[in-house]
Design a protein around this motif. Structure first.
Motif, PDB file in Angstrom:
ATOM      1  N   PHE A 108       0.686  -1.349  -0.136  1.00  0.00           N
ATOM      2  CA  PHE A 108      -0.004  -0.272  -0.029  1.00  0.00           C
ATOM      3  C   PHE A 108       0.902   1.192   0.105  1.00  0.00           C
ATOM      4  O   PHE A 108       0.605   2.272  -0.739  1.00  0.00           O
ATOM      5  N   MET A 109       2.019   1.231   0.852  1.00  0.00           N
ATOM      6  CA  MET A 109       2.871   2.372   0.759  1.00  0.00           C
ATOM      7  C   MET A 109       3.564   2.433  -0.506  1.00  0.00           C
ATOM      8  O   MET A 109       3.525   3.719  -1.037  1.00  0.00           O
ATOM      9  N   MET A 110       3.859   1.440  -1.287  1.00  0.00           N
ATOM     10  CA  MET A 110       4.430   1.408  -2.483  1.00  0.00           C
ATOM     11  C   MET A 110       3.641   2.059  -3.690  1.00  0.00           C
ATOM     12  O   MET A 110       3.667   2.810  -4.481  1.00  0.00           O
ATOM     13  N   ALA A 111       2.165   1.768  -3.184  1.00  0.00           N
ATOM     14  CA  ALA A 111       1.156   2.204  -4.348  1.00  0.00           C
ATOM     15  C   ALA A 111       1.088   3.871  -4.143  1.00  0.00           C
ATOM     16  O   ALA A 111       0.646   4.284  -5.383  1.00  0.00           O
ATOM     17  N   ASP A 112       1.512   4.338  -3.139  1.00  0.00           N
ATOM     18  CA  ASP A 112       1.466   5.893  -3.309  1.00  0.00           C
ATOM     19  C   ASP A 112       2.243   6.454  -4.504  1.00  0.00           C
ATOM     20  O   ASP A 112       1.911   7.655  -4.823  1.00  0.00           O
ATOM     21  N   PHE A 113       3.028   5.644  -4.939  1.00  0.00           N
ATOM     22  CA  PHE A 113       4.013   6.378  -5.882  1.00  0.00           C
ATOM     23  C   PHE A 113       3.347   5.976  -7.415  1.00  0.00           C
ATOM     24  O   PHE A 113       3.980   6.337  -8.365  1.00  0.00           O
ATOM     25  N   VAL A 114       2.245   5.528  -7.703  1.00  0.00           N
ATOM     26  CA  VAL A 114       1.529   5.095  -8.854  1.00  0.00           C
ATOM     27  C   VAL A 114       0.133   6.247  -8.943  1.00  0.00           C
ATOM     28  O   VAL A 114      -0.760   6.183  -9.678  1.00  0.00           O
ATOM     29  N   GLY A 115       0.248   7.239  -8.092  1.00  0.00           N
ATOM     30  CA  GLY A 115      -0.801   8.347  -8.067  1.00  0.00           C
ATOM     31  C   GLY A 115      -2.158   7.697  -7.670  1.00  0.00           C
ATOM     32  O   GLY A 115      -2.508   7.074  -6.999  1.00  0.00           O
ATOM     33  N   ALA A 116      -2.974   8.142  -8.682  1.00  0.00           N
ATOM     34  CA  ALA A 116      -4.351   7.995  -8.875  1.00  0.00           C
ATOM     35  C   ALA A 116      -4.952   6.460  -9.115  1.00  0.00           C
ATOM     36  O   ALA A 116      -5.748   6.072  -9.313  1.00  0.00           O
ATOM     37  N   TYR A 117      -3.795   5.490  -9.414  1.00  0.00           N
ATOM     38  CA  TYR A 117      -4.069   4.371  -9.519  1.00  0.00           C
ATOM     39  C   TYR A 117      -3.497   3.121  -8.659  1.00  0.00           C
ATOM     40  O   TYR A 117      -3.193   1.988  -8.832  1.00  0.00           O
ATOM     41  N   ARG A 118      -3.466   3.754  -7.258  1.00  0.00           N
ATOM     42  CA  ARG A 118      -3.049   2.967  -6.099  1.00  0.00           C
ATOM     43  C   ARG A 118      -3.914   1.731  -6.052  1.00  0.00           C
ATOM     44  O   ARG A 118      -3.678   0.598  -5.830  1.00  0.00           O
ATOM     45  N   THR A 119      -5.447   1.885  -6.011  1.00  0.00           N
ATOM     46  CA  THR A 119      -6.170   0.940  -5.809  1.00  0.00           C
ATOM     47  C   THR A 119      -6.073  -0.297  -7.068  1.00  0.00           C
ATOM     48  O   THR A 119      -6.165  -1.317  -6.874  1.00  0.00           O
TER      49      THR A 119
END
Length: 337
Positions: A108-119
């Motif tokens: 989830f923390m890594m997902a912050d680096f993909v902007g609006a495509y976290r989910t």
């Protein structure tokens, strides 16, 4: 085992994040919590009985004898989670929930680096990779999650995360080599020669190195030509990826992408190197390579447009992950509709 419920949640949350993009972080966070808890409460599935045996053996250890701990728990991180879980209770699900949180929260923390495509990234991961990691190879899942945090963190935190990854899967120690600048650059620029050369060296000089391990079943058919289909197919596309001008140009400007792309290449080359000598290790490194490859393309997609070469590399990763799940039976074992 709650797996069908998780499918419904993943689809609804993924669609919801696209329909209401301003709530993407909320959807990603809640999906992480729900997936961690339901995954930990599954009560069965791939490798479940094996981990229950490891938990029982770890709890029977008297003291902190390093050799004994490594013998029964495989890695010190898993042993420590087991010890900490006993302060909450003796139930097995506590250990599995804690491991699931350690696997999902860093992602989830890594997902912050993909902007609006976290989910969307987490949903892709859930369908394509979680069956073989969060529901099976849980120690490796936690290890690569910490390696991911290693890529996106500052200097001090970076080495804390690196140490944490070693604690949960000792094989991660080989990744240190990839993060010395000149060595990393050399490996990336010469992906074909490094991968093919290491493959020949290990197979010709060392042979079936799975014979050095007590559990010969871990070789999964070392020396069998069929065992190298996935590593070789992946190796081809990794060489294409490493020679893409768009990829190398973006790597020069984005530190996060440079680290993650290097891991995609490095894991994949390790998979190729061990493909005829120790297929269990080869497949594990392949999973790591595909995970960082998938993540790299999400990071790339936020900032750049895809050309034919880059899009082909991404599709090759998705195709491999689908094939990987079919061949290994991970979908069939978990998701019965």
């Amino acid at each position: 085992m709650f797996t069908n419920e998780l499918i419904v949640v993943a689809i609804l949350w993924g669609v919801g994040s696209l329909v209401v993009p301003r709530l993407d972080r909320f959807f990603a966070l809640t999906f992480t919590v729900i997936a961690s808890v339901l995954c930990g409460l599954r009560g069965g599935g791939l490798d479940y009985d094996g981990y229950v045996s490891m938990i029982d053996a770890s709890r029977a250890v008297d003291g902190l004898d390093v050799a004994v701990v490594l013998a029964v728990a495989k890695d010190p991180g898993f042993y420590l989670v087991n010890v900490l879980s006993e302060f909450i209770g003796q139930d097995y699900w506590i250990v599995f929930v804690l491991m699931a949180l350690l696997g999902f929260v860093p992602k989830f923390m890594m997902a912050d680096f993909v902007g609006a495509y976290r989910t969307l990234f987490l949903v892709f991961y859930f369908f394509l990779m979680a069956p073989g990691l969060e529901f099976a190879a849980i120690r490796f899942s936690v290890a690569i999650a910490f390696v991911g945090l290693f890529c996106i963190s500052g200097y001090v935190k970076k080495w804390i995360y690196a140490f944490s990854s070693f604690m949960f899967h000792i094989s991660m120690i080989v990744l240190v080599v990839a993060f010395f600048g000149r060595i990393r650059g050399f490996i990336f620029r010469n992906a074909f020669f490094v991968g093919f050369g290491s493959f020949l060296f290990i197979y010709i000089v060392l042979g079936d190195i799975s014979s050095y391990f007590e559990d010969r079943s871990g070789s999964l058919g070392a020396g069998n030509i069929g065992s190298i289909i996935f590593p070789v197919f992946n190796f081809f596309w990794v060489v294409v990826f490493a020679n893409s001008k768009r990829i190398t140009a973006f790597m020069a400007r984005d530190v996060c992408f440079r680290s993650v792309a290097s891991l995609y290449v490095y894991f994949s080359l390790l998979s190729m190197a061990f493909s005829l000598s120790f297929i269990a290790a080869s497949f594990r490194f392949l999973e790591g390579g595909l995970f960082f490859g998938l993540y790299a393309f999400f990071v790339y997609g936020v900032n750049r447009r895809f050309d034919v070469v880059v899009l082909s590399c991404l599709l090759s990763i998705i195709f491999q992950l689908i094939g990987f799940n079919i061949v290994r039976g991970t979908w069939e074992a978990l998701w019965v509709i």
